[in-house]
Design a protein around this motif. Structure first.
Motif, PDB file in Angstrom:
ATOM      1  N   GLY A  96      18.073 -10.663  -6.377  1.00 49.97           N
ATOM      2  CA  GLY A  96      17.637  -9.355  -6.668  1.00 49.97           C
ATOM      3  C   GLY A  96      16.669  -9.073  -7.736  1.00 49.97           C
ATOM      4  N   SER A  97      15.744 -10.088  -7.785  1.00 47.74           N
ATOM      5  CA  SER A  97      14.589  -9.738  -8.910  1.00 47.74           C
ATOM      6  C   SER A  97      13.655  -8.683  -8.559  1.00 47.74           C
ATOM      7  CB  SER A  97      13.855 -11.108  -9.295  1.00 47.74           C
ATOM      8  OG  SER A  97      13.085 -11.500  -8.318  1.00 47.74           O
ATOM      9  N   ASN A  98      13.649  -8.714  -7.076  1.00 50.17           N
ATOM     10  CA  ASN A  98      12.637  -7.422  -6.479  1.00 50.17           C
ATOM     11  C   ASN A  98      13.088  -6.165  -6.794  1.00 50.17           C
ATOM     12  OD1 ASN A  98       9.780  -8.299  -5.524  1.00 50.17           O
ATOM     13  ND2 ASN A  98      11.221 -10.073  -4.427  1.00 50.17           N
ATOM     14  N   LEU A  99      14.269  -6.023  -6.501  1.00 47.38           N
ATOM     15  CA  LEU A  99      15.318  -4.824  -6.820  1.00 47.38           C
ATOM     16  C   LEU A  99      15.225  -4.427  -8.221  1.00 47.38           C
ATOM     17  CD1 LEU A  99      17.679  -2.807  -6.254  1.00 47.38           C
ATOM     18  CD2 LEU A  99      19.360  -4.468  -6.696  1.00 47.38           C
ATOM     19  N   ALA A 111      14.354  -6.716   0.503  1.00 49.10           N
ATOM     20  CA  ALA A 111      13.934  -7.478  -0.790  1.00 49.10           C
ATOM     21  C   ALA A 111      14.922  -8.781  -0.782  1.00 49.10           C
ATOM     22  CB  ALA A 111      14.186  -6.636  -1.643  1.00 49.10           C
ATOM     23  N   GLY A 112      14.581  -9.661   0.025  1.00 48.17           N
ATOM     24  CA  GLY A 112      15.254 -10.716  -0.177  1.00 48.17           C
ATOM     25  C   GLY A 112      16.638 -10.777   0.923  1.00 48.17           C
ATOM     26  N   TYR A 113      16.401 -10.005   2.019  1.00 42.13           N
ATOM     27  CA  TYR A 113      17.536  -9.811   2.777  1.00 42.13           C
ATOM     28  C   TYR A 113      17.425 -10.824   3.880  1.00 42.13           C
ATOM     29  CZ  TYR A 113      20.939  -7.731   6.182  1.00 42.13           C
ATOM     30  OH  TYR A 113      22.167  -7.818   7.023  1.00 42.13           O
ATOM     31  N   ASN A 137       9.285  -4.812   4.014  1.00 41.15           N
ATOM     32  CA  ASN A 137      10.024  -6.167   3.715  1.00 41.15           C
ATOM     33  C   ASN A 137       8.944  -6.792   2.961  1.00 41.15           C
ATOM     34  OD1 ASN A 137      11.634  -8.604   4.018  1.00 41.15           O
ATOM     35  ND2 ASN A 137       9.814  -9.334   5.126  1.00 41.15           N
ATOM     36  N   ILE A 138       9.368  -7.728   1.998  1.00 38.40           N
ATOM     37  CA  ILE A 138       8.551  -8.316   0.954  1.00 38.40           C
ATOM     38  C   ILE A 138       8.779  -9.682   1.397  1.00 38.40           C
ATOM     39  CG2 ILE A 138       9.990  -8.211  -0.847  1.00 38.40           C
ATOM     40  CD1 ILE A 138       7.186  -8.281  -2.580  1.00 38.40           C
ATOM     41  N   HIS A 139       7.562 -10.379   1.675  1.00 36.43           N
ATOM     42  CA  HIS A 139       7.562 -11.872   2.304  1.00 36.43           C
ATOM     43  C   HIS A 139       6.601 -12.653   1.409  1.00 36.43           C
ATOM     44  CE1 HIS A 139       8.061 -15.039   5.344  1.00 36.43           C
ATOM     45  NE2 HIS A 139       6.693 -15.082   5.007  1.00 36.43           N
ATOM     46  N   PRO A 140       7.148 -13.946   0.860  1.00 41.06           N
ATOM     47  CA  PRO A 140       6.354 -14.666  -0.026  1.00 41.06           C
ATOM     48  C   PRO A 140       5.503 -15.546   0.737  1.00 41.06           C
ATOM     49  CG  PRO A 140       8.614 -15.544   0.395  1.00 41.06           C
ATOM     50  CD  PRO A 140       8.708 -14.331   1.101  1.00 41.06           C
ATOM     51  N   SER A 141       4.282 -14.894   1.411  1.00 37.61           N
ATOM     52  CA  SER A 141       3.324 -15.721   1.791  1.00 37.61           C
ATOM     53  C   SER A 141       2.272 -14.564   2.074  1.00 37.61           C
ATOM     54  CB  SER A 141       3.510 -16.403   3.090  1.00 37.61           C
ATOM     55  OG  SER A 141       3.455 -15.576   4.329  1.00 37.61           O
ATOM     56  N   VAL A 143       4.223 -17.123  -7.356  1.00 38.23           N
ATOM     57  CA  VAL A 143       4.128 -15.953  -6.506  1.00 38.23           C
ATOM     58  C   VAL A 143       5.171 -14.802  -6.698  1.00 38.23           C
ATOM     59  CG1 VAL A 143       4.708 -15.334  -4.049  1.00 38.23           C
ATOM     60  CG2 VAL A 143       3.382 -17.457  -4.482  1.00 38.23           C
ATOM     61  N   LEU A 144       6.352 -15.306  -7.166  1.00 37.20           N
ATOM     62  CA  LEU A 144       7.254 -14.104  -7.498  1.00 37.20           C
ATOM     63  C   LEU A 144       6.732 -13.304  -8.729  1.00 37.20           C
ATOM     64  CD1 LEU A 144      10.256 -13.159  -6.905  1.00 37.20           C
ATOM     65  CD2 LEU A 144      10.768 -14.667  -8.862  1.00 37.20           C
ATOM     66  N   GLU A 145       6.107 -13.736  -9.593  1.00 29.51           N
ATOM     67  CA  GLU A 145       5.615 -12.938 -10.897  1.00 29.51           C
ATOM     68  C   GLU A 145       4.630 -12.010  -9.843  1.00 29.51           C
ATOM     69  OE1 GLU A 145       4.413 -15.296 -13.740  1.00 29.51           O
ATOM     70  OE2 GLU A 145       2.888 -14.281 -14.339  1.00 29.51           O
ATOM     71  N   ARG A 146       4.012 -12.128  -8.880  1.00 25.42           N
ATOM     72  CA  ARG A 146       3.194 -11.075  -8.526  1.00 25.42           C
ATOM     73  C   ARG A 146       3.876 -10.345  -7.475  1.00 25.42           C
ATOM     74  NH1 ARG A 146       0.081  -9.411 -11.189  1.00 25.42           N
ATOM     75  NH2 ARG A 146      -1.497  -8.843  -9.698  1.00 25.42           N
ATOM     76  N   GLU A 147       4.987 -10.811  -6.901  1.00 23.64           N
ATOM     77  CA  GLU A 147       5.736  -9.907  -6.085  1.00 23.64           C
ATOM     78  C   GLU A 147       6.361  -8.699  -6.514  1.00 23.64           C
ATOM     79  OE1 GLU A 147       9.009 -11.754  -3.560  1.00 23.64           O
ATOM     80  OE2 GLU A 147       8.195 -13.599  -3.836  1.00 23.64           O
ATOM     81  N   HIS A 148       6.704  -8.808  -7.773  1.00 21.44           N
ATOM     82  CA  HIS A 148       7.242  -7.682  -8.652  1.00 21.44           C
ATOM     83  C   HIS A 148       6.274  -6.408  -8.612  1.00 21.44           C
ATOM     84  CE1 HIS A 148      10.351 -10.643 -10.027  1.00 21.44           C
ATOM     85  NE2 HIS A 148      10.639 -10.382  -8.875  1.00 21.44           N
TER      86      HIS A 148
END
Ligand code: GRF
Length: 222
Positions: A17-20, A92-94, A112-116, A175-180
């Motif tokens: 839940g970091s994007n949440l 968000a990570g579902y 949806n947020i997708h890590p690519s 990547v996660l640092e930029r997802e937010h």
């Protein structure tokens, strides 16, 4: 145009839940004019639900086990989601596949947020996939959800370099640092109705978007 303070967001999350949290933090800081009206998970233990409760937001867990089929589970889940009357549904990570019966009627208001950097590396283990392919650039994408897994129209992306010596952990952290900020900035555009899904793809300020928006280092879209 008045600020869309009443823009209602439902979040679907299966895990951390970091994007949440990024959305909740942006809203709490006054940087995102919206409200999260419910968080929904297929896993009762998902830390995302704890983050919701800590923020005073209704947290709903629904177990797939109690349902006869995927469609039955999806229908029950989206009954609960619809009851919160969201303007936007964010995956968000579902981690469960969603059937077309629930996706098709909601595509225009579900992201949806997708890590690519889609269309590269759909599905799971995207960082591993990127490293195995020898990619020099990687990142994250926010896209409208369609029945085509990770294949819906892409709204925006954030790119990062793949560095010498990277492993899955180091690359996924970059990547996660930029997802937010990517998610927060994309939701801001949606809240302001600057982004919409048309028959011919994503529209930005009323015009077809030729290529996904790119998040710059200053967290603005280039
Ligand atoms: C993120 O990498 C997201 O892109 C992917 O699942 C992960 C969820 O992370 N879909 P979190 O639960 O938001 O921390």
């Amino acid at each position: 145009m008045p600020a869309p303070a009443s823009f209602r967001i439902a979040v679907l999350a299966s895990g951390r839940g970091s994007n949440l949290q990024a959305l909740l933090d942006a809203i709490a800081a006054g940087a995102l004019d919206a409200q999260v009206v419910g968080v929904f998970s297929d896993r009762a233990q998902a830390p995302a639900l704890g983050r919701a409760r800590d923020a005073g937001i209704p947290a709903h867990a629904l177990s797939p086990r109690g349902h006869a089929s995927r469609d039955a589970f999806d229908a029950a889940l989206f009954d609960a989601v619809d009851a919160s009357a969201p303007d936007l549904i964010i995956c968000a990570g579902y981690m469960r596949l969603l059937g077309d019966a629930v996706v098709a009627p909601r595509s225009v208001r579900m992201i949806n947020i997708h890590p690519s950097l889609l269309p590269d590396f759909k599905g799971l283990h995207t960082h591993r996939q990127a490293l195995a392919a020898g990619a020099t650039r990687h990142g994250a994408s926010v896209h409208f959800v369609t029945a085509d897994l990770d294949g819906g129209p892409v709204i925006a992306q954030a790119a990062v370099p793949v560095l010498e010596g990277d492993d899955e952990a180091s690359l996924s952290a970059r990547v996660l640092e930029r997802e937010h900020p990517l998610l927060v900035e994309t939701v801001r555009l949606l809240a302001w109705r600057r982004i919409a899904l048309g028959d011919d793809g994503v529209h930005f300020d009323g015009r077809p978007l030729q290529a996904p928006l790119q998040l710059a280092a200053n967290n603005r879209f280039a």
